[in-house]
Design a protein around this motif. Structure first.
Motif, PDB file in Angstrom:
ATOM      1  N   LEU A   3      -0.874  -2.567  -5.639  1.00 46.60           N
ATOM      2  CA  LEU A   3      -0.094  -3.782  -5.415  1.00 46.60           C
ATOM      3  C   LEU A   3      -0.419  -4.399  -4.054  1.00 46.60           C
ATOM      4  N   LEU A   4      -0.552  -3.549  -3.041  1.00 48.05           N
ATOM      5  CA  LEU A   4      -0.876  -4.063  -1.718  1.00 48.05           C
ATOM      6  C   LEU A   4      -2.291  -4.653  -1.680  1.00 48.05           C
ATOM      7  N   ALA A   5      -3.203  -4.073  -2.447  1.00 46.13           N
ATOM      8  CA  ALA A   5      -4.550  -4.649  -2.533  1.00 46.13           C
ATOM      9  C   ALA A   5      -4.496  -6.033  -3.182  1.00 46.13           C
ATOM     10  N   ALA A   6      -3.679  -6.172  -4.224  1.00 44.67           N
ATOM     11  CA  ALA A   6      -3.511  -7.481  -4.858  1.00 44.67           C
ATOM     12  C   ALA A   6      -2.889  -8.473  -3.887  1.00 44.67           C
ATOM     13  N   ALA A   7      -1.880  -8.016  -3.144  1.00 44.87           N
ATOM     14  CA  ALA A   7      -1.248  -8.882  -2.151  1.00 44.87           C
ATOM     15  C   ALA A   7      -2.252  -9.314  -1.089  1.00 44.87           C
ATOM     16  N   SER A   8      -3.102  -8.400  -0.653  1.00 44.02           N
ATOM     17  CA  SER A   8      -4.121  -8.716   0.345  1.00 44.02           C
ATOM     18  C   SER A   8      -5.076  -9.786  -0.169  1.00 44.02           C
ATOM     19  N   ALA A   9      -5.510  -9.657  -1.422  1.00 47.92           N
ATOM     20  CA  ALA A   9      -6.422 -10.647  -2.002  1.00 47.92           C
ATOM     21  C   ALA A   9      -5.748 -12.008  -2.124  1.00 47.92           C
ATOM     22  N   LEU A  10      -4.491 -12.012  -2.535  1.00 45.65           N
ATOM     23  CA  LEU A  10      -3.773 -13.283  -2.729  1.00 45.65           C
ATOM     24  C   LEU A  10      -3.532 -13.997  -1.407  1.00 45.65           C
ATOM     25  N   ILE A  11      -3.103 -13.261  -0.381  1.00 44.61           N
ATOM     26  CA  ILE A  11      -2.822 -13.926   0.897  1.00 44.61           C
ATOM     27  C   ILE A  11      -4.130 -14.361   1.557  1.00 44.61           C
ATOM     28  N   SER A  12      -5.216 -13.626   1.337  1.00 44.90           N
ATOM     29  CA  SER A  12      -6.516 -14.051   1.871  1.00 44.90           C
ATOM     30  C   SER A  12      -6.956 -15.351   1.216  1.00 44.90           C
ATOM     31  N   ALA A  13      -6.764 -15.445  -0.112  1.00 45.88           N
ATOM     32  CA  ALA A  13      -7.093 -16.688  -0.818  1.00 45.88           C
ATOM     33  C   ALA A  13      -6.246 -17.844  -0.297  1.00 45.88           C
ATOM     34  N   ASN A  14      -4.952 -17.582  -0.085  1.00 43.36           N
ATOM     35  CA  ASN A  14      -4.064 -18.610   0.439  1.00 43.36           C
ATOM     36  C   ASN A  14      -4.529 -19.085   1.811  1.00 43.36           C
ATOM     37  N   TRP A  15      -4.914 -18.141   2.661  1.00 49.47           N
ATOM     38  CA  TRP A  15      -5.337 -18.491   4.024  1.00 49.47           C
ATOM     39  C   TRP A  15      -6.620 -19.311   4.031  1.00 49.47           C
ATOM     40  N   VAL A  16      -7.598 -18.934   3.214  1.00 44.33           N
ATOM     41  CA  VAL A  16      -8.866 -19.657   3.256  1.00 44.33           C
ATOM     42  C   VAL A  16      -8.692 -21.068   2.689  1.00 44.33           C
ATOM     43  N   ILE A  17      -7.852 -21.230   1.667  1.00 44.58           N
ATOM     44  CA  ILE A  17      -7.577 -22.581   1.152  1.00 44.58           C
ATOM     45  C   ILE A  17      -6.898 -23.420   2.222  1.00 44.58           C
ATOM     46  N   ARG A  46       1.398   7.732   4.434  1.00 46.34           N
ATOM     47  CA  ARG A  46       1.237   8.919   3.587  1.00 46.34           C
ATOM     48  C   ARG A  46       2.163   8.882   2.380  1.00 46.34           C
ATOM     49  N   ARG A  47       3.216   8.093   2.453  1.00 41.37           N
ATOM     50  CA  ARG A  47       4.189   8.053   1.348  1.00 41.37           C
ATOM     51  C   ARG A  47       3.907   6.930   0.352  1.00 41.37           C
ATOM     52  N   ILE A  48       2.850   6.174   0.575  1.00 36.06           N
ATOM     53  CA  ILE A  48       2.511   5.087  -0.348  1.00 36.06           C
ATOM     54  C   ILE A  48       1.813   5.675  -1.571  1.00 36.06           C
ATOM     55  N   THR A  49       2.304   5.347  -2.741  1.00 34.71           N
ATOM     56  CA  THR A  49       1.736   5.876  -3.987  1.00 34.71           C
ATOM     57  C   THR A  49       0.519   5.054  -4.408  1.00 34.71           C
ATOM     58  N   GLY A  50      -0.211   5.584  -5.394  1.00 31.48           N
ATOM     59  CA  GLY A  50      -1.382   4.874  -5.894  1.00 31.48           C
ATOM     60  C   GLY A  50      -1.041   3.508  -6.441  1.00 31.48           C
ATOM     61  N   ARG A  51       0.082   3.408  -7.157  1.00 33.64           N
ATOM     62  CA  ARG A  51       0.500   2.116  -7.717  1.00 33.64           C
ATOM     63  C   ARG A  51       0.773   1.114  -6.610  1.00 33.64           C
ATOM     64  N   VAL A  52       1.432   1.574  -5.542  1.00 34.03           N
ATOM     65  CA  VAL A  52       1.750   0.662  -4.445  1.00 34.03           C
ATOM     66  C   VAL A  52       0.490   0.241  -3.702  1.00 34.03           C
ATOM     67  N   TRP A  53      -0.486   1.161  -3.572  1.00 29.34           N
ATOM     68  CA  TRP A  53      -1.757   0.781  -2.961  1.00 29.34           C
ATOM     69  C   TRP A  53      -2.420  -0.355  -3.754  1.00 29.34           C
TER      70      TRP A  53
END
Length: 302
Positions: free
Chosen positions: A76-90, A67-74
């Protein structure tokens, strides 16, 4: 050093060795998931990890952090999720298709990519040792490109995706365990849709290769989450220099696996490229240790 500090340090070392050692053994785990392809393995890895991390975060009583996560942090976390997913599939593609050595090279390059990103993004200054290490890394990539006839895309993809992932995580002010859970949770709906569509079309290996294969696919979530949790525990207890030195355990284990178990080819030019990376890492590490032990400048007195 107080007894409590020594205990924390030894515990942190065990957590760190556990995390990096587990990552180093990944080349032996993911081939067990064949005939599932890299995309299917990634999807199951995300879904089962998201469920496990939901349990972990709830057990730690950190669900209120959401509940304390701001829109900006959401974002950033979405970007982190995409990046780590790309890393994992490679990475999954690499270890399941005879490119474990290329994956190891990517994680050897990663610390130097992080330094370069610090210079470009955060305008951090380079000292001579760091600049020399980066030049050696560039020379290594050029040599490997000439040897392969093309840039080492797998290595560069792994290094850049994890480098940018670390960059995003650097500015995310969220508990690491919560952020890892959120990253998996954000990717889970897409992964679940991929799994369901594939199963309806009869293109998934999840339930068609026996109970042992199904159990291993489910276990991929825990196999992914446990090293991340060990790493988070180590990061809280160890100095950054010690954590950075432990990081080399993973690519050393992966390289050994690729050369001695996978019997992947290592022509002289490839050894030369690796040697330049190792020299660059030695220079970079020695400089980091020297700077960490140097006493801070004395305050000026009026």
């Amino acid at each position: 050093m107080a007894r409590g500090e020594r205990a924390a340090g030894s515990g942190g070392l065990l957590f760190g060795v556990g995390a990096y050692g587990a990552w180093g053994l990944f080349p032996g785990f993911f081939p067990l998931l064949k005939p599932a392809g890299a995309a299917e393995i990634l999807a199951h890895r995300i879904v089962w990890m998201a469920l496990l991390m939901l349990v972990v975060v709830a057990a730690l009583r950190r669900l209120g952090d959401l509940r304390r996560i701001t829109g900006r942090v959401w974002l950033l976390l979405a970007a982190a999720s995409a990046l780590i997913s790309a890393n994992w599939v490679i990475y999954i593609y690499a270890v399941n298709n005879g490119h474990v050595v290329d994956a190891a090279l990517g994680y050897f390059i990663n610390p130097l990519v992080s330094v370069a990103l610090g210079v470009v993004i955060f305008r951090e200054s380079l000292n001579r040792a760091q600049g020399f290490a980066l030049l050696l890394a560039v020379a290594a990539v050029v040599i490997l490109t000439l040897e392969l006839g093309a840039p080492p895309w797998i290595s560069l993809g792994l290094a850049l995706s994890f480098g940018f992932y670390g960059l995003v995580k650097k500015v995310v002010p969220t508990d690491p365990r919560v952020s890892v859970g959120v990253e998996a949770g954000l990717a889970a709906p897409f992964a679940l849709v991929f799994i369901l569509v594939g199963m309806s079309a009869g293109q998934q290996a999840f339930l068609s290769n026996g109970p042992w294969h199904t159990a291993l696919m489910i276990a991929s979530g825990a196999v992914t989450a446990i090293p991340l949790l060990l790493f988070a525990a180590a990061a809280q207890r160890l100095p950054l220099v010690s954590l950075g030195l432990l990081m080399y355990l993973t690519p050393v284990m992966q390289l050994s696996w690729g050369v001695f178990i996978g019997r992947e080819p290592m022509p002289p030019a490839r050894w030369l490229g690796f040697a330049l990376i190792w020299v660059a890492l030695a220079v970079f590490t020695a400089d980091a240790i020297y700077r960490s032990r140097r006493p801070p400048p004395a305050a000026l007195t009026p």
